[in-house]
Design an enzyme around this catalytic site. Structure first.
Site, PDB file in Angstrom:
ATOM      1  N   TYR A 224      -6.050  -1.616  -6.616  1.00 23.12           N
ATOM      2  CA  TYR A 224      -5.233  -3.415  -6.228  1.00 23.12           C
ATOM      3  C   TYR A 224      -4.807  -2.748  -4.909  1.00 23.12           C
ATOM      4  O   TYR A 224      -4.830  -1.803  -4.500  1.00 23.12           O
ATOM      5  CB  TYR A 224      -4.363  -3.765  -7.395  1.00 23.12           C
ATOM      6  CG  TYR A 224      -3.896  -3.103  -7.553  1.00 23.12           C
ATOM      7  CD1 TYR A 224      -2.903  -3.587  -9.356  1.00 23.12           C
ATOM      8  CD2 TYR A 224      -2.834  -1.813  -7.485  1.00 23.12           C
ATOM      9  CE1 TYR A 224      -2.371  -2.774 -10.262  1.00 23.12           C
ATOM     10  CE2 TYR A 224      -2.768  -0.754  -8.420  1.00 23.12           C
ATOM     11  CZ  TYR A 224      -1.205  -1.331  -9.776  1.00 23.12           C
ATOM     12  OH  TYR A 224      -1.179  -0.674 -10.648  1.00 23.12           O
ATOM     13  N   GLU A 225      -4.452  -4.017  -4.006  1.00 17.08           N
ATOM     14  CA  GLU A 225      -3.763  -3.610  -2.911  1.00 17.08           C
ATOM     15  C   GLU A 225      -4.615  -3.495  -1.618  1.00 17.08           C
ATOM     16  O   GLU A 225      -4.696  -3.078  -0.503  1.00 17.08           O
ATOM     17  CB  GLU A 225      -3.027  -2.103  -2.611  1.00 17.08           C
ATOM     18  CG  GLU A 225      -1.016  -2.983  -3.270  1.00 17.08           C
ATOM     19  CD  GLU A 225      -0.517  -4.213  -3.263  1.00 17.08           C
ATOM     20  OE1 GLU A 225      -0.767  -4.273  -2.376  1.00 17.08           O
ATOM     21  OE2 GLU A 225       0.313  -4.051  -4.155  1.00 17.08           O
ATOM     22  N   GLY A 226      -5.319  -4.032  -2.006  1.00 16.94           N
ATOM     23  CA  GLY A 226      -7.556  -3.588  -1.068  1.00 16.94           C
ATOM     24  C   GLY A 226      -7.746  -2.242  -1.711  1.00 16.94           C
ATOM     25  O   GLY A 226      -7.421  -1.940  -2.510  1.00 16.94           O
TER      26      GLY A 226
ATOM     27  N   ARG B 157       0.852  -1.079  -0.526  1.00 14.27           N
ATOM     28  CA  ARG B 157      -0.011   0.090   0.209  1.00 14.27           C
ATOM     29  C   ARG B 157       0.225   1.451  -0.114  1.00 14.27           C
ATOM     30  O   ARG B 157       0.532   1.893  -0.675  1.00 14.27           O
ATOM     31  CB  ARG B 157      -0.831  -0.531   0.946  1.00 14.27           C
ATOM     32  CG  ARG B 157      -1.956  -0.582   1.468  1.00 14.27           C
ATOM     33  CD  ARG B 157      -2.870  -1.078   2.551  1.00 14.27           C
ATOM     34  NE  ARG B 157      -3.954  -2.576   2.211  1.00 14.27           N
ATOM     35  CZ  ARG B 157      -4.534  -3.350   2.429  1.00 14.27           C
ATOM     36  NH1 ARG B 157      -4.001  -3.001   3.856  1.00 14.27           N
ATOM     37  NH2 ARG B 157      -5.170  -4.090   2.412  1.00 14.27           N
TER      38      ARG B 157
END
Length: 600
Positions: A407-409, A269
């Site tokens: 992406y990355e949550g 993140r």
């Protein structure tokens, strides 16, 4: 000076403790070695990536792989890898810096780079046994091998632990047989190994495995996905059919996969935030160069107030994103150093160092990924009809930026995580939210002061405003926790509003601290535009805090409590001296316009 436990705040403590400007790291603090590394990365990016944008847009996957190999030869894939495994062993700030400046040419290469160095290599570096690290990490660090990360499944996206892929121990106890389907796997088309997450029997949590990519071992790939952006990033489905994995290739312990996945995402993140920074700088530069050349009504469009406003906001958000990203990166680096000094292993120190600032990592991921999208959107607008054409770089920048919010949550998940993690830290006693929240409540019940404060020094009013915005968060979140307790997580829209307040506090404060530090050492006259940017961002932040504060308050209060909190919101978001926002934007835009580039 060595950082000590007392010097640096713990993750989330920025909300309840004041930070001195001398204690933050800024891009102006880069060492000579870091500046040389940055220049080397920029040269590679200009020569290899940006000069060949068309090849990426035409889905030249082989060229992406070729660029990755050259990045490996130049050492860029090994910056974060310890020296004993063939890496450079540089600190977290240097890792961020490389990620920042290598990522602006195209989202395709940026994704390949991030997937390999982050989630493809790091889980082995941080969770692998010594034998696993000796076997795999040097090949990954040099670019001889490439890595990919198999977590997402058709039915398991944000709910990562719900995957259906299984790992069954063979009868002779020497292998696990993996069966299942993974999707959206970056680098799948050219990787040599996968980090695969699968469930053993009825375990509550998934387990991680290092799986070498061998088509003769039951591994098949789907066709390349055709995507909105990042077109030359290899993205495929991966199917495992009785894929044999030696038992010694289990990563960490059985059932530890979910923890590995979450910690890998924390690092991912903050690096994703870094990967969005130079794109903003370059989009701003491209936008102002076009605006200076394009004439309408016999005047360069950069002379028009409407365009100046866009240029100023684009530059400001890039500057603020830099300020916050490198502030957090240095905090992580210092926390790692403290743990190493206390005798922690490299693995433990890195893991705990990043985990400590998981809240800040989520904040940065959301803020900077949204800023880069807005920047590209305004870039298209400055170009007008030309911006919509594939002949100019803006539309590709816009398409590539779009994935960063997913992406990355997803940003929605990260918004809720930032508040959820903060509340959990408070319950564990790592961040004292209760005391300050009660103080704010008492303040609301008391008689407000009518004294006019002295705001003659630089940023005194702005820092006072930041302190008041923190009170807004404590007021709203404190009342919400009191009312809902552990059920707060069910109230997602309230958590999103609270998170928006938290994000603006961290970003605005970071810009003010960076600018204050630089004004003290370089002189206020040399930081005129940076001062304008810090003030402009804060003004915008206050407006967002007002909106989200009101939305949050009226969603769960009524009667006298609601009236009191709304009065508090009004009091805590009121300037004594409102800044002239148009004048601030003009100061910033004139600097960018005159230098014909993002110049901070």
């Amino acid at each position: 000076m060595e950082a000590t436990e007392k010097d640096i705040l713990r993750g989330g403590q920025f909300l309840v403790k004041e930070t001195n400007c001398e204690d933050v790291f800024t891009p102006e603090d880069f060492s000579e070695e870091q500046q040389m590394m940055r220049d080397s990365v920029i040269e590679f990016n200009d020569r290899k990536i940006i000069a060949n944008r068309e090849r990426f847009e035409n889905k030249d996957y082989a060229f992406t792989e070729e660029c990755m190999r050259e990045a490996g030869e130049m050492g860029f894939l090994s910056v974060a890898v310890p020296e004993e495994y063939g890496g450079m062993g540089m600190g977290f700030v240097s890792t961020m810096l490389v990620c920042d400046y290598i990522s602006s040419g195209t989202g395709s290469f940026s994704t390949a780079f991030g997937a390999h160095t982050g989630i493809g290599t790091m889980p082995i570096t941080l969770y692998g046994t010594e034998a696993q690290k000796q076997k795999y990490v040097p090949k990954l660090a040099s670019g001889e091998w490439f890595g990919a990360y198999c977590l997402t499944e058709p039915g398991a996206g944000s709910d990562a632990n719900s995957g259906k892929t299984t790992a069954k121990l063979s009868d002779d106890g020497k292998h696990y047989l993996i069966n299942g389907q993974k999707m959206w796997i970056s680098n799948a088309g050219f990787c040599n190994l996968f980090i695969v997450f699968a469930r053993i029997e009825d375990d509550q949590y998934i387990t991680g495995f290092i799986v070498e990519n061998n088509p003769e071992n039951g591994i098949t790939l789907g066709e390349e996905e055709h995507k909105l952006g990042i077109r030359a990033s290899s993205t495929r489905q991966v199917f495992f059919n009785d894929t044999k994995v030696p038992v010694e290739n289990m990563l960490s312990e059985r059932g530890n996969g979910f923890k590995i996945a979450m910690n890998a995402l924390n690092v991912g993140r903050i690096k994703l935030a870094a990967a969005c920074l130079d794109s903003q700088r370059r989009i701003t530069t491209t936008g102002v160069q076009y605006a200076n050349e394009r004439k309408q009504f016999k005047t360069p469009i950069s002379e028009f107030g409407a365009i100046k406003s866009k240029i100023a906001e684009m530059a400001t958000n890039a500057y603020v994103g830099e300020s916050a990203s490198y502030r957090a990166a240095k905090n992580i680096e210092d926390r790692i150093a403290i743990r190493l000094a206390e005798g922690n292993s490299h693995q433990e120190a890195e893991l705990k160092g990043v985990e400590e600032y998981a809240i800040e990592c989520s904040i940065l991921k959301v803020a900077v990924s949204e800023d880069v999208q807005n920047c590209a959107d305004e870039g298209i607008q400055i170009f007008g009809g030309m911006g919509f054409s594939e002949d100019t770089p803006m539309e590709a920048a816009w398409r590539d930026a779009r994935i960063a919010r997913i992406y990355e949550g997803t940003n929605e998940i990260n918004r809720m995580l930032s508040v959820g993690m903060l509340v959990k830290k408070a319950m564990k006693g790592h961040v004292d939210l209760l005391g300050p929240a009660m103080s704010v409540k008492d303040e609301l019940m008391g008689i407000p002061s009518f004294d006019i404060p002295d705001y003659s020094e630089l940023f005194t009013e702005e820092k006072d405003m930041i302190a008041k915005l923190k009170k807004v968060f404590l007021m709203v979140a404190g009342a919400a926790v009191q009312k809902f307790g552990p059920e707060l997580e069910q109230h997602q829209q309230l958590m999103m509003a609270a998170s928006n307040i938290l994000i603006e506090i961290y970003m605005a404060e970071s810009a003010i601290l960076r600018t204050e530090k630089n004004a003290k050492r370089f002189g206020e006259d040399k930081q005129k535009e940076q001062i304008a940017m810090a003030k402009l961002y804060l003004f915008n932040a206050v407006e967002l805090v007002k909106k989200n504060g009101m939305e949050g308050i009226i969603s769960f209060t009524e009667g006298d409590e609601q009236k009191m909190m709304l009065m508090g919101l009004k009091r805590f978001t009121k300037y004594t001296n409102y800044p002239n926002v148009v004048a601030l934007r003009n100061v910033i835009a004139e600097k960018v316009k005159s230098e014909n580039k993002y110049s901070f």
